[in-house]
Every structure is written in structure tokens, then in C-alpha cells.
Design an enzyme around this catalytic site. Structure first.
Site, PDB file in Angstrom:
ATOM      1  N   HIS A   1       6.996  -4.591  -1.057  1.00 59.01           N
ATOM      2  CA  HIS A   1       7.360  -4.819  -2.463  1.00 59.01           C
ATOM      3  C   HIS A   1       8.611  -4.010  -2.806  1.00 59.01           C
ATOM      4  O   HIS A   1       8.557  -2.801  -3.014  1.00 59.01           O
ATOM      5  CB  HIS A   1       6.187  -4.434  -3.378  1.00 59.01           C
ATOM      6  CG  HIS A   1       6.492  -4.653  -4.827  1.00 59.01           C
ATOM      7  ND1 HIS A   1       6.391  -3.667  -5.770  1.00 59.01           N
ATOM      8  CD2 HIS A   1       6.915  -5.762  -5.481  1.00 59.01           C
ATOM      9  CE1 HIS A   1       6.736  -4.164  -6.950  1.00 59.01           C
ATOM     10  NE2 HIS A   1       7.054  -5.429  -6.788  1.00 59.01           N
TER      11      HIS A   1
ATOM     12  N   VAL B   1      10.372   0.894  -1.484  1.00 58.55           N
ATOM     13  CA  VAL B   1       9.662  -0.318  -1.049  1.00 58.55           C
ATOM     14  C   VAL B   1       8.205   0.077  -0.843  1.00 58.55           C
ATOM     15  O   VAL B   1       7.909   0.985  -0.059  1.00 58.55           O
ATOM     16  CB  VAL B   1      10.218  -0.884   0.279  1.00 58.55           C
ATOM     17  CG1 VAL B   1       9.521  -2.213   0.608  1.00 58.55           C
ATOM     18  CG2 VAL B   1      11.729  -1.081   0.218  1.00 58.55           C
ATOM     19  N   GLU B   2       7.286  -0.581  -1.559  1.00 62.73           N
ATOM     20  CA  GLU B   2       5.862  -0.336  -1.346  1.00 62.73           C
ATOM     21  C   GLU B   2       5.410  -1.210  -0.181  1.00 62.73           C
ATOM     22  O   GLU B   2       5.478  -2.434  -0.254  1.00 62.73           O
ATOM     23  CB  GLU B   2       5.086  -0.653  -2.619  1.00 62.73           C
ATOM     24  CG  GLU B   2       5.419   0.328  -3.744  1.00 62.73           C
ATOM     25  CD  GLU B   2       4.816  -0.080  -5.057  1.00 62.73           C
ATOM     26  OE1 GLU B   2       3.751   0.442  -5.388  1.00 62.73           O
ATOM     27  OE2 GLU B   2       5.408  -0.928  -5.757  1.00 62.73           O
ATOM     28  N   VAL B   3       4.970  -0.569   0.886  1.00 58.11           N
ATOM     29  CA  VAL B   3       4.503  -1.294   2.072  1.00 58.11           C
ATOM     30  C   VAL B   3       2.987  -1.397   1.950  1.00 58.11           C
ATOM     31  O   VAL B   3       2.266  -0.405   2.037  1.00 58.11           O
ATOM     32  CB  VAL B   3       4.921  -0.556   3.356  1.00 58.11           C
ATOM     33  CG1 VAL B   3       4.324  -1.225   4.585  1.00 58.11           C
ATOM     34  CG2 VAL B   3       6.452  -0.502   3.450  1.00 58.11           C
TER      35      VAL B   3
ATOM     36  N   ILE C   1       1.235   0.455  -6.460  1.00 59.85           N
ATOM     37  CA  ILE C   1       1.227   1.759  -7.141  1.00 59.85           C
ATOM     38  C   ILE C   1       2.197   1.743  -8.338  1.00 59.85           C
ATOM     39  O   ILE C   1       1.855   2.104  -9.460  1.00 59.85           O
ATOM     40  CB  ILE C   1       1.614   2.900  -6.175  1.00 59.85           C
ATOM     41  CG1 ILE C   1       0.587   2.992  -5.051  1.00 59.85           C
ATOM     42  CG2 ILE C   1       1.712   4.221  -6.923  1.00 59.85           C
ATOM     43  CD1 ILE C   1       0.950   3.959  -3.938  1.00 59.85           C
TER      44      ILE C   1
END
Ligand SMILES: NC(=O)c1ccc[n+]([C@@H]2O[C@H](COP(=O)([O-])OP(=O)(O)OC[C@H]3O[C@@H](n4cnc5c(N)ncnc54)[C@H](O)[C@@H]3O)[C@@H](O)[C@H]2O)c1
Length: 323
Positions: free
Chosen positions: A131, A142-144, A180
Site C-alpha cells: 500500500h 509503503v505498508e507491506v 495501519i
């Protein structure tokens, strides 16, 4: 093991896909960009030129009208198509067939659970969320996101890869709605809307409190770091007083629903939470872009020596083990 020049395919050449393509191409990766819509593909050179004008670094990106050709040699695929479950499921069904068996298959979905996108696929161990935040060429987070079916090493490979582009990947270990960042952002918006709806202050005052108060330090120190700095006894004392009083509306706040129903949807109509005079929205957008450019330059200078050292995603062991 040193990272090589990875083959990256981006699926969807809209606002996010083009900026992600730019960011990864600028880091030296080979980027293939697919979009089924003629107008979207035609707009890519202009979109890339606009980013180049901001960052001063030209990149090469190959644009495709065939998904199969775009992903045929990919080590990493990032899907940035429409935010629509059926569309994403169809794209991933095609990716499983057309991409190499070792390729990471990531979605940039804002909110759809990764497990739902992967449901029905013959294999989903390589499917995960990446994301990015808008615009990816200026915001490094970047949210992995790991779904229950994601193989343990897929998130690690994605994180290692994203670091090669100077991005700041964070491992989200559960496929929770909003991941998050959006949970935090919308928890703040819930209280902000409730305060304005109750008439405790207007929208302009509320934004002043955030921008010139605690928001001024948020980009430098996170909320939990800040609590530690102040001492957790203080956070506890404040929570004991405050928590019973905070808004707990379990659905979209009626004040927001009524605004949308009245057509007061923001800058496009000149009125949202506040009124917008012609030209004001552009001024705010320019202010945001200027600040993001300033922060990016500062961050790059500070972390120059830490970049480009991550593990490769396309190494032979990973390729032969992954399914
Ligand atoms: N815009 C944001 O702020 C933001 C932030 C984070 C994540 N996202 C997510 O990123 C994704 C893309 O968002 P966007 O803002 O770039 O949208 P966008 O509408 O600008 O781009 C979507 C692109 O997908 C293309 N497309 C349509 N059908 C397709 C298909 N079958 N296969 C591949 N591409 C197809 C469209 O032609 C368009 O170019 C969405 O899932 C969105 O929720 C957006």
C-alpha cells in the site's frame, strides 16, 4: 546478496501506477506498465514528464496494452488498477497464469482485504499488499500487508525490494481494514468531525490545531515515541480523563453523511467542511507538494549511504522455491 536490476510490472497506469512506475524506474529497475484503456496509456508520457519536472530525473518505462506481455518476465508485479473487488480478482487470476512462478504479486488496494482479492486463486502464497501513499514519488511509506495465505518470505522479499528504491516499507502482519496508516488517519478524522459537529470549533480552527500544534512534530516523531519521551505516566493520566469522552460513533458520523447528502463534497463544489474560494485548493495543493519535495530532499541527503544494499527478490533460490 546484492540486489540486481529487477523486472517490475505495474498493472494500471493511473495516478498511483504511473508514480510507482516512475519511482521504481528511477531506482534502476526495468519497468513495464500495463493499462487496458487507450486514454490511460496515452496519458503516461505527460504524467511521467510532470514527475520528472518535479524531481529532475528522466526515466524509461515501457507501456503495454497486453497484460501478458507486461508481466511475462516480471520478478515483482504491483497491481494499481481500479478499487473494485471483481476487477482486482480478474487481474490476479490473469497474473497467476501469465507471470513467472517466482514473481511477487502485490496489490496497491486502499481498503479491500488481500485475502478477498486472492480468494479462488489456485495459489496465493505470493500475493500480498503493497500500500503506497499518494503520491508515491514523494511519500516513501509503503505498508507491506501479509494476508493469512501469504508465504512467510514474500513480505520480506517485498520489503527488501522496496528499500532498493529508497522507499520506507513497514511490515503489516495482519490483513486488517485500513492497514495501519488509514486506521490512524481516520481515527483522527472521526474525532475531528465529532468536534466540529458538536460546534466546539469550526473546521478552520480544527485544522489550525493539527497543523500548528501536534501535527507540526508528527513528521519528526511518531505518537508512541512522543509518549515515551514524555513518560507513559503522563499518557496514562491523560487517557484516564479523556478516553471516556472521545467519540465512539461506530458508523460514518451523521455530520459527514448529511454533508455528502447535501452535495457539500469538498473543493469540487466549493464547500465541504469549510468553504473554498476559487484558486484556494490549488494553493493548498502547491503547499503540500512543496513541503513533500523539501522533506524528500532532506531524507535522501540524510540516508544516502543506506540505500541500494537490500537482498534481491529475483535470486535463484527464491525463484525455484516459490510457487
Ligand atoms: N489515489 C490514491 O490516493 C490512492 C492511494 C493508495 C492506494 N490507492 C489505490 O491504488 C489503486 C489505483 O488508484 P489510482 O488513484 O491510481 O486510480 P486511477 O483511476 O487513477 O487508476 C486506475 C487505472 O486502472 C486502469 N484500469 C482499468 N481497468 C483495468 C484493468 N482491468 N486492469 C488494469 N488496469 C485497469 C484505469 O485505466 C486507470 O488508468 C486503487 O486500488 C486505489 O484504491 C489509491
Amino acid at each position: 546478496m546484492n540486489i540486481g536490476r529487477e523486472n517490475v510490472a505495474i498493472v494500471g497506469a493511473g495516478r498511483m501506477g504511473t508514480s510507482i512506475a516512475y519511482t521504481l524506474a528511477a531506482a534502476g529497475h526495468r519497468v513495464d506498465l500495463f493499462d487496458p484503456i487507450d486514454a490511460a496509456r496515452d496519458a503516461v508520457p505527460e504524467r511521467l514528464a510532470a514527475i520528472e519536472a518535479q524531481l529532475g530525473e528522466p526515466v524509461a518505462v515501457a507501456v503495454h496494452d497486453s497484460l501478458g506481455r507486461a508481466v511475462a518476465e516480471a520478478d515483482v508485479v504491483i497491481e494499481a488498477g481500479p478499487e473494485d473487488l471483481a476487477a482486482k480478482q480478474a487481474i490476479f487470476a490473469e497474473l497467476i497464469r501469465a507471470a513467472p512462478v517466482w514473481a511477487l504479486l502485490a496489490t496497491n488496494t486502499s481498503a479491500i482485504p488481500i485475502a478477498r482479492i486472492a480468494a479462488g486463486l489456485p495459489t496465493s502464497g505470493r500475493v500480498l499488499g503493497t500500500h503506497f501513499w499518494n503520491p508515491p514519488h514523494l511519500i516513501p511509506l509503503v505498508e507491506v500487508v501479509e494476508a493469512e495465505t501469504t508465504e512467510a518470505d514474500a513480505a520480506e522479499r517485498a520489503i527488501a525490494f522496496l528499500r532498493t528504491a529508497g522507499l520506507r516499507p513497514v511490515h503489516v502482519k495482519a490483513d486488517i481494514p485500513g492497514f495501519i496508516g488509514n486506521r490512524l488517519q481516520h481515527a483522527l478524522k472521526r474525532e475531528a468531525i465529532a468536534i466540529v459537529a458538536a460546534g466546539h470549533c469550526d473546521a478552520e480552527a480544527l485544522d489550525e490545531v493539527v497543523r500548528h500544534g501536534f501535527g507540526a512534530r508528527l513528521g519528526v516523531v511518531g505518537p508512541l515515541e512522543q509518549s515515551d519521551l514524555g513518560g507513559l505516566e503522563l499518557t496514562l493520566a491523560i487517557h484516564e480523563t479523556l478516553m471516556p469522552d472521545l467519540d465512539r460513533t461506530p458508523v460514518a458520523h451523521p455530520f459527514l453523511v448529511e454533508k455528502v447528502e447535501r452535495g457539500e463534497t469538498g473543493v469540487s463544489v466549493g464547500r465541504g467542511f469549510r468553504d473554498w474560494a476559487p484558486g484556494e485548493a490549488e494553493e493548498v495543493q502547491e503547499r503540500v507538494t512543496r513541503e513533500l519535495l523539501r522533506r524528500r530532499a532532506a531524507e535522501r541527503t540524510a540516508s544516502n549511504d543506506g540505500m541500494g544494499t537490500a537482498t534481491g527478490v529475483g535470486n535463484r533460490k527464491v525463484r525455484s522455491d516459490a510457487q
